[in-house]
Design a protein around this motif. Structure first.
Motif, PDB file in Angstrom:
ATOM      1  N   VAL A 125      15.690  54.592 -17.943  1.00  0.00           N
ATOM      2  CA  VAL A 125      16.143  54.403 -16.558  1.00  0.00           C
ATOM      3  C   VAL A 125      16.461  52.937 -16.291  1.00  0.00           C
ATOM      4  N   LEU A 126      15.570  52.058 -16.734  1.00  0.00           N
ATOM      5  CA  LEU A 126      15.786  50.632 -16.516  1.00  0.00           C
ATOM      6  C   LEU A 126      17.043  50.162 -17.250  1.00  0.00           C
ATOM      7  N   ARG A 127      17.227  50.643 -18.478  1.00  0.00           N
ATOM      8  CA  ARG A 127      18.402  50.234 -19.243  1.00  0.00           C
ATOM      9  C   ARG A 127      19.684  50.779 -18.616  1.00  0.00           C
ATOM     10  N   THR A 128      19.603  51.992 -18.066  1.00  0.00           N
ATOM     11  CA  THR A 128      20.762  52.536 -17.347  1.00  0.00           C
ATOM     12  C   THR A 128      21.101  51.642 -16.169  1.00  0.00           C
ATOM     13  N   TRP A 129      20.069  51.267 -15.417  1.00  0.00           N
ATOM     14  CA  TRP A 129      20.280  50.381 -14.262  1.00  0.00           C
ATOM     15  C   TRP A 129      20.901  49.060 -14.709  1.00  0.00           C
ATOM     16  N   LEU A 130      20.351  48.462 -15.763  1.00  0.00           N
ATOM     17  CA  LEU A 130      20.864  47.178 -16.244  1.00  0.00           C
ATOM     18  C   LEU A 130      22.304  47.297 -16.750  1.00  0.00           C
ATOM     19  N   GLY A 131      22.571  48.363 -17.497  1.00  0.00           N
ATOM     20  CA  GLY A 131      23.915  48.548 -18.025  1.00  0.00           C
ATOM     21  C   GLY A 131      24.948  48.694 -16.932  1.00  0.00           C
ATOM     22  N   VAL A 132      24.649  49.566 -15.947  1.00  0.00           N
ATOM     23  CA  VAL A 132      25.578  49.765 -14.835  1.00  0.00           C
ATOM     24  C   VAL A 132      25.705  48.494 -14.011  1.00  0.00           C
ATOM     25  N   HIS A 133      24.596  47.804 -13.822  1.00  0.00           N
ATOM     26  CA  HIS A 133      24.595  46.611 -12.974  1.00  0.00           C
ATOM     27  C   HIS A 133      25.471  45.513 -13.565  1.00  0.00           C
ATOM     28  N   LEU A 139      33.480  45.509 -13.675  1.00  0.00           N
ATOM     29  CA  LEU A 139      34.256  46.748 -13.686  1.00  0.00           C
ATOM     30  C   LEU A 139      34.162  47.534 -12.392  1.00  0.00           C
ATOM     31  N   ASN A 140      33.245  47.155 -11.511  1.00  0.00           N
ATOM     32  CA  ASN A 140      33.102  47.785 -10.211  1.00  0.00           C
ATOM     33  C   ASN A 140      32.870  49.298 -10.314  1.00  0.00           C
ATOM     34  N   LEU A 141      33.531  50.064  -9.425  1.00  0.00           N
ATOM     35  CA  LEU A 141      33.230  51.477  -9.273  1.00  0.00           C
ATOM     36  C   LEU A 141      33.473  52.300 -10.533  1.00  0.00           C
ATOM     37  N   SER A 142      34.407  51.861 -11.370  1.00  0.00           N
ATOM     38  CA  SER A 142      34.698  52.631 -12.579  1.00  0.00           C
ATOM     39  C   SER A 142      33.500  52.701 -13.515  1.00  0.00           C
ATOM     40  N   THR A 143      32.535  51.787 -13.348  1.00  0.00           N
ATOM     41  CA  THR A 143      31.385  51.738 -14.257  1.00  0.00           C
ATOM     42  C   THR A 143      30.524  52.986 -14.163  1.00  0.00           C
ATOM     43  N   ILE A 144      30.251  53.453 -12.932  1.00  0.00           N
ATOM     44  CA  ILE A 144      29.350  54.605 -12.820  1.00  0.00           C
ATOM     45  C   ILE A 144      29.975  55.857 -13.434  1.00  0.00           C
ATOM     46  N   LEU A 145      31.298  55.950 -13.407  1.00  0.00           N
ATOM     47  CA  LEU A 145      31.954  57.102 -14.021  1.00  0.00           C
ATOM     48  C   LEU A 145      31.963  56.956 -15.536  1.00  0.00           C
ATOM     49  N   MET A 146      32.172  55.739 -16.028  1.00  0.00           N
ATOM     50  CA  MET A 146      32.173  55.500 -17.460  1.00  0.00           C
ATOM     51  C   MET A 146      30.800  55.800 -18.059  1.00  0.00           C
ATOM     52  N   ALA A 159      18.569  63.917 -11.199  1.00  0.00           N
ATOM     53  CA  ALA A 159      18.391  63.024 -10.051  1.00  0.00           C
ATOM     54  C   ALA A 159      18.059  61.587 -10.477  1.00  0.00           C
ATOM     55  N   PRO A 160      17.123  61.362 -11.424  1.00  0.00           N
ATOM     56  CA  PRO A 160      16.838  59.979 -11.826  1.00  0.00           C
ATOM     57  C   PRO A 160      18.058  59.258 -12.398  1.00  0.00           C
ATOM     58  N   GLN A 161      18.884  59.969 -13.170  1.00  0.00           N
ATOM     59  CA  GLN A 161      20.078  59.350 -13.726  1.00  0.00           C
ATOM     60  C   GLN A 161      21.067  58.981 -12.627  1.00  0.00           C
ATOM     61  N   LEU A 162      21.262  59.896 -11.686  1.00  0.00           N
ATOM     62  CA  LEU A 162      22.189  59.637 -10.582  1.00  0.00           C
ATOM     63  C   LEU A 162      21.722  58.466  -9.727  1.00  0.00           C
ATOM     64  N   LEU A 163      20.419  58.401  -9.472  1.00  0.00           N
ATOM     65  CA  LEU A 163      19.883  57.318  -8.655  1.00  0.00           C
ATOM     66  C   LEU A 163      19.986  55.979  -9.377  1.00  0.00           C
ATOM     67  N   ALA A 164      19.781  55.993 -10.693  1.00  0.00           N
ATOM     68  CA  ALA A 164      19.924  54.748 -11.458  1.00  0.00           C
ATOM     69  C   ALA A 164      21.366  54.266 -11.442  1.00  0.00           C
ATOM     70  N   LEU A 165      22.308  55.196 -11.556  1.00  0.00           N
ATOM     71  CA  LEU A 165      23.724  54.841 -11.473  1.00  0.00           C
ATOM     72  C   LEU A 165      24.051  54.253 -10.105  1.00  0.00           C
ATOM     73  N   ASN A 166      23.597  54.934  -9.072  1.00  0.00           N
ATOM     74  CA  ASN A 166      23.864  54.508  -7.690  1.00  0.00           C
ATOM     75  C   ASN A 166      23.319  53.111  -7.421  1.00  0.00           C
ATOM     76  N   ARG A 167      22.065  52.896  -7.732  1.00  0.00           N
ATOM     77  CA  ARG A 167      21.413  51.639  -7.383  1.00  0.00           C
ATOM     78  C   ARG A 167      21.829  50.491  -8.288  1.00  0.00           C
ATOM     79  N   GLY A 168      22.119  50.811  -9.553  1.00  0.00           N
ATOM     80  CA  GLY A 168      22.566  49.767 -10.457  1.00  0.00           C
ATOM     81  C   GLY A 168      23.859  49.130  -9.982  1.00  0.00           C
ATOM     82  N   LEU A 169      24.785  49.959  -9.498  1.00  0.00           N
ATOM     83  CA  LEU A 169      26.068  49.421  -9.041  1.00  0.00           C
ATOM     84  C   LEU A 169      25.973  48.810  -7.647  1.00  0.00           C
ATOM     85  N   SER A 170      25.340  49.504  -6.713  1.00  0.00           N
ATOM     86  CA  SER A 170      25.291  49.001  -5.337  1.00  0.00           C
ATOM     87  C   SER A 170      24.590  47.657  -5.250  1.00  0.00           C
ATOM     88  N   SER A 171      23.557  47.442  -6.061  1.00  0.00           N
ATOM     89  CA  SER A 171      22.823  46.174  -6.004  1.00  0.00           C
ATOM     90  C   SER A 171      23.638  45.001  -6.545  1.00  0.00           C
TER      91      SER A 171
END
Length: 437
Positions: A125-133, A139-146, A159-171
């Protein structure tokens, strides 16, 4: 079907022409902002029927309110209104978003060679957050889809994956100079000290990652949850792009803002990257991008342009009715900043994009000196928290459309996170207000 295809091609061409006209304007040879606004608005008009209903309603309401306020200011109060130029608001942000979209043409962005390796559990989860962040800062919004598509190869996203994607990018909005949030605040507060905002925003963003990992580990069984991590090779492109932006900003084109540099630099690098395969290959990639990707940005472009018109209408009406000297607050200090942050964030819960609150607030403030930096941090932090929890934010709409997650469910799952981030942000606002004042 043919009519739709034709509309998309024409609209995509208009958006591309708008980007090129904006880049020409950076040279100072001739002013092009008005021409750019007409091109982008014409594209929005052609694509209007294809804009998602909620976004269409929101943009339509903003447009009508903006025009209505200008009419009232002119008819009732006799204000001078430059009607031909009324569509120029937020054109710079819209063209920056168009420029950033060309990042998908650089190298091997996409799903064929997605970076990173699979991991599981809280570490995943942390690595997902870091990667997306960190990919998302460029890359902005395209990152969460990639990243999301890579994770979805094995099983539907949890749910945990979706939340990590959401928060990694928004932050990432808290500090990234490549985000639309930063582009908006730099234009609204041109004397902002970006370094001060980033020095406060970056640690707050890192706390978001820690908070996300701890909260999701407590709420969910993460033992079988797949994660995503960056390889050093994957960081090469974002880091190189950031270095190029800084090179242009401090040495090659110091008179241009970071937003302006991003607008022409990313498309330029994309062209050079594809030119290695030959001119025909490059032109084919650009044509494909123009007729597919650019028209798909209709929702974002329409929202930013309509919000710009609303800002102009509101500021013109307020100035005409109350005089140029009237402002919402006599001074913009700690308490005023906290109230503003809370108001913009809460408005996101009812479906208003943070750009609306930020634009409205800027139009009724008279910011001086360090107040501009404080306002900028309020804007990007409200954007970061608001887009994570807002059911109609671009991030959540993308997750809903791509992976079928409920917007209400995402909002509900993010409420505790948003509350904790809000408390941390209020503390950061207090500290920054002392620093800048």
């Amino acid at each position: 079907m043919q009519e739709t295809t034709t509309r998309q091609r024409v609209a995509g061409g208009l958006v591309l022409l708008g980007l090129l006209a904006q880049i020409v304007g950076f040279t100072g040879v001739l002013p092009t902002t008005q021409a750019v606004s007409y091109l982008l608005w014409a594209a929005v008009a052609l694509l209007w029927r294809g804009i998602p209903k909620r976004s269409r309603i929101q943009a339509g309401v903003l447009f009508v309110l903006g025009v209505l306020m200008l009419v009232v200011a002119r008819v009732v109060y006799g204000a001078e209104v430059n009607w031909p130029a009324m569509l120029q608001g937020n054109v710079f942000v819209a063209t920056m978003l168009v420029g950033v979209s060309f990042i998908s043409l650089i190298g091997t962005q996409g799903n064929k060679r997605a970076p990173g390796k699979r991991v599981t559990g809280a570490d995943g989860v942390l690595r997902t957050w870091l990667g997306v962040h960190f990919l998302g800062t460029i890359l902005n919004l395209s990152t969460i889809l990639m990243v999301g598509d890579r994770l979805a190869r094995r099983a539907p996203l949890t749910a945990p994956q979706l939340l990590a994607l959401n928060r990694g990018l928004s932050s990432a909005a808290l500090w990234s100079p490549f985000f639309a949030s930063m582009a908006v605040v730099i234009a609204l507060a041109p004397e902002v000290q970006y370094g001060q905002v980033a020095l406060v925003g970056f640690p707050l963003a890192m706390l978001s990652g820690v908070l996300t990992t701890l909260e999701l580990r407590r709420r969910f069984d993460l033992s079988e949850v797949d994660g995503f991590s960056l390889s050093p090779r994957s960081l090469l492109m974002p880091t190189s792009m950031a270095a190029l932006v800084m090179l242009f900003h401090f040495w090659l084109t110091p008179t241009l803002t970071i937003v302006s540099i991003i607008t022409f630099l990313i498309p330029g690098v994309a062209l050079l990257s594809n030119l290695r395969e030959g001119p025909r290959y490059m032109l084919r990639r650009i044509r494909q991008h123009t007729v597919t990707r650019l028209p798909s940005m209709r929702g974002e472009i329409s929202l930013f342009l309509a919000a710009g018109l609303l800002t102009l209408g509101l500021s013109t009406l307020v100035a005409a009715a109350a005089g140029d000297e009237w402002t919402l607050f006599a001074r913009f200090g700690m308490w005023q900043a906290m109230v503003s942050f809370a108001a913009i964030t809460l408005s996101a819960l009812v479906g208003l994009h943070p750009i609306i609150g930020v634009s409205v607030l800027a139009s009724i403030l008279n910011l001086q000196g360090g107040e501009q930096t404080l306002f900028a941090f309020v804007a990007v932090s409200a954007w970061a928290v608001g887009t994570s929890v807002g059911p109609l934010s671009g991030i959540n709409l993308s997750l809903q459309g791509r992976y079928g997650v409920s917007g209400y469910r995402m909002m509900k799952d993010n409420l505790p996170y948003a509350a904790m981030m809000s408390l941390l942000t209020l503390g950061a606002i207090a500290g920054l207000s002392i620093w800048v004042n």
